[in-house]
Design a protein around this motif. Structure first.
Motif, PDB file in Angstrom:
ATOM      1  N   ASN A  78       0.852  -1.188   0.000  1.00 35.22           N
ATOM      2  CA  ASN A  78       0.000   0.000   0.000  1.00 35.22           C
ATOM      3  C   ASN A  78       0.892   1.245   0.000  1.00 35.22           C
ATOM      4  OD1 ASN A  78      -1.772   2.094   0.514  1.00 35.22           O
ATOM      5  ND2 ASN A  78      -2.920   0.997   2.088  1.00 35.22           N
ATOM      6  N   TRP A 121      -3.245   0.525  -3.952  1.00 33.24           N
ATOM      7  CA  TRP A 121      -3.378  -0.681  -3.144  1.00 33.24           C
ATOM      8  C   TRP A 121      -4.231  -1.727  -3.862  1.00 33.24           C
ATOM      9  CZ3 TRP A 121      -1.418  -4.006  -0.360  1.00 33.24           C
ATOM     10  CH2 TRP A 121      -2.058  -4.755   0.637  1.00 33.24           C
ATOM     11  N   GLN A 125      -2.942  -5.567  -5.107  1.00 33.67           N
ATOM     12  CA  GLN A 125      -3.616  -6.837  -4.822  1.00 33.67           C
ATOM     13  C   GLN A 125      -3.930  -7.603  -6.102  1.00 33.67           C
ATOM     14  OE1 GLN A 125      -6.600  -6.483  -1.411  1.00 33.67           O
ATOM     15  NE2 GLN A 125      -6.039  -4.346  -1.716  1.00 33.67           N
ATOM     16  N   GLN A 126      -4.276  -6.882  -7.166  1.00 35.08           N
ATOM     17  CA  GLN A 126      -4.508  -7.554  -8.441  1.00 35.08           C
ATOM     18  C   GLN A 126      -3.209  -8.154  -8.981  1.00 35.08           C
ATOM     19  OE1 GLN A 126      -7.549  -8.149  -9.935  1.00 35.08           O
ATOM     20  NE2 GLN A 126      -6.260  -9.516 -11.153  1.00 35.08           N
ATOM     21  N   ARG A 129      -2.738 -11.419  -7.432  1.00 39.08           N
ATOM     22  CA  ARG A 129      -3.578 -12.448  -8.055  1.00 39.08           C
ATOM     23  C   ARG A 129      -2.964 -12.934  -9.361  1.00 39.08           C
ATOM     24  NH1 ARG A 129      -7.431  -8.356  -6.781  1.00 39.08           N
ATOM     25  NH2 ARG A 129      -8.671  -8.868  -4.936  1.00 39.08           N
ATOM     26  N   ILE A 136       3.806  -9.115  -0.889  1.00 42.05           N
ATOM     27  CA  ILE A 136       3.241  -7.877  -0.348  1.00 42.05           C
ATOM     28  C   ILE A 136       3.862  -7.638   1.016  1.00 42.05           C
ATOM     29  CG2 ILE A 136       1.187  -6.845   0.686  1.00 42.05           C
ATOM     30  CD1 ILE A 136      -0.452  -7.782  -1.616  1.00 42.05           C
ATOM     31  N   ALA A 139      -0.003  -7.056   4.862  1.00 38.50           N
ATOM     32  CA  ALA A 139      -1.419  -7.235   4.521  1.00 38.50           C
ATOM     33  C   ALA A 139      -2.132  -7.868   5.703  1.00 38.50           C
ATOM     34  CB  ALA A 139      -1.573  -8.117   3.286  1.00 38.50           C
ATOM     35  N   ARG A 145      -8.350 -13.183   0.543  1.00 33.32           N
ATOM     36  CA  ARG A 145      -6.929 -13.039   0.195  1.00 33.32           C
ATOM     37  C   ARG A 145      -6.181 -14.356   0.315  1.00 33.32           C
ATOM     38  NH1 ARG A 145      -5.600  -7.296   3.330  1.00 33.32           N
ATOM     39  NH2 ARG A 145      -6.858  -5.967   1.961  1.00 33.32           N
ATOM     40  N   ASP A 189     -10.577  -1.113  -1.582  1.00 33.76           N
ATOM     41  CA  ASP A 189      -9.894  -2.404  -1.421  1.00 33.76           C
ATOM     42  C   ASP A 189      -9.216  -2.570  -0.065  1.00 33.76           C
ATOM     43  OD1 ASP A 189     -10.543  -3.621  -3.914  1.00 33.76           O
ATOM     44  OD2 ASP A 189      -9.056  -2.351  -4.894  1.00 33.76           O
ATOM     45  N   SER A 263       2.561 -14.448  -3.420  1.00 33.58           N
ATOM     46  CA  SER A 263       1.567 -14.832  -4.418  1.00 33.58           C
ATOM     47  C   SER A 263       1.613 -16.333  -4.700  1.00 33.58           C
ATOM     48  CB  SER A 263       1.824 -14.068  -5.720  1.00 33.58           C
ATOM     49  OG  SER A 263       1.018 -14.570  -6.767  1.00 33.58           O
TER      50      SER A 263
END
Length: 306
Positions: A78, A121, A125-126, A129, A136, A139, A145, A189, A263
């Motif tokens: 973020n 932010w 997060q995308q 994914r 990250i 989080a 998530r 988000d 991830s």
């Protein structure tokens, strides 16, 4: 800054592939386009958002055989989260207490971690994914998530989320039900823990805004009754923007842990690496490393705004 595309060391050729989150998305799109689409896009190339990508946002380092070099990882987080994370002066990386902590984890685990500014932010997060970043740097734990990233234990920081209002208003806030019937604001988000997120979805009216700065501005203009955000980052941004007409409430909405996450789609997400990260985190948390880093970065943030 220009990056070399080929590095030769002791007879070993390593290819530095441009794997920035934005650049990789652009590459994936170009591989799937038809010849007619390619022609059309080339004609309007000067108007493409990718023309404005910064080449030093970060890169995936590749081995000579085309596999990932997992001694070099890309992280983000973020960007509006001081003193834990905020943008560097050149706008390419994130700095702050969480960034420093994650780099120390990498050092103990034998991995170099580049903490880049990958955008908002929601965009970060995308990217998790999609697997266009590996990690990250901070989080909260939520069930959705967990579907696309692994959490490293132990958590490296505990944070308080609080209610913010104009200082001339007193909501007499003591529990979640005190917010029913009011117009709330929060940053898009954001999560404030699984329990509160579920309660808010069922009982509260909360509008999402693009940034904390915009949320504070909307409060000042009476376009919301309250805003929900973490205590330290909210105070840091309010101090930077000289917002003296705000107040936060002593009773927290939630108290949540911040985790380092990886991830599911990262090519470097292996049990061996996860084990080294967990061991490094355990050592640093046991030594109360974040206390030192938060203090140092509170001073660093203050220096940046003065």
């Amino acid at each position: 800054m220009k990056w070399p595309t080929v590095v030769l060391t002791a007879g070993l050729t390593a290819v530095l592939a441009f794997g920035t989150p934005n650049a990789l998305r652009a590459q994936q799109a170009s591989q799937s386009e038809t010849p007619s689409q390619s022609k059309s896009q080339s004609q309007s190339q000067s108007n493409s958002p990718s023309d404005h990508l910064h080449p030093s946002l970060g890169a995936f380092v590749m081995n000579a055989n085309g596999t990932r070099d997992c001694t070099h990882l890309v992280a983000s987080g973020n960007p509006d989260y001081p003193p834990y994370l905020w943008r560097s002066d050149d706008g390419t990386h994130l700095i702050g207490a969480a960034a420093d902590m994650v780099k120390r984890v990498g050092e103990l685990a034998g991995v170099q971690i580049d903490i880049v500014d990958a955008g908002s932010w929601g965009r970060v997060q995308q990217d998790m994914r999609d697997g266009t970043i590996d990690l990250i740097a901070g989080a909260f734990l939520t069930v959705p998530r967990m579907g696309y990233m692994d959490y490293f234990y132990p958590a490296f920081q505990r944070t308080r989320t609080v209610i913010w209002t104009q200082n001339i208003i007193d909501l007499h806030y003591h529990e979640w039900s005190d917010l029913i019937g009011l117009e709330g604001l929060t940053v898009i988000d954001n999560s404030f823990g699984q329990q509160f997120d579920a309660y808010a979805a069922e009982n509260l009216k909360i509008r999402e805004v693009p940034s904390l700065e915009q949320g504070f501005q909307m409060l000042a203009r009476n376009r919301g009754d309250y805003l929900i955000y973490e205590e330290f980052p909210g105070k840091a941004v309010a101090a930077r923007d000289n917002l003296t007409n705000l107040r936060s409430y002593p009773v927290p909405v939630s108290t949540e842990n911040l985790y380092l996450t990886m991830s599911h789609k990262s090519a470097c997400n292996t049990g061996k690496l996860r084990g080294r990260f967990a061991q490094a985190l355990f050592k640093l948390v046991s030594e109360n490393t974040m206390d030192e880093l938060v203090d140092a970065n509170m001073r660093g943030w203050a220096d940046d705004i003065n």
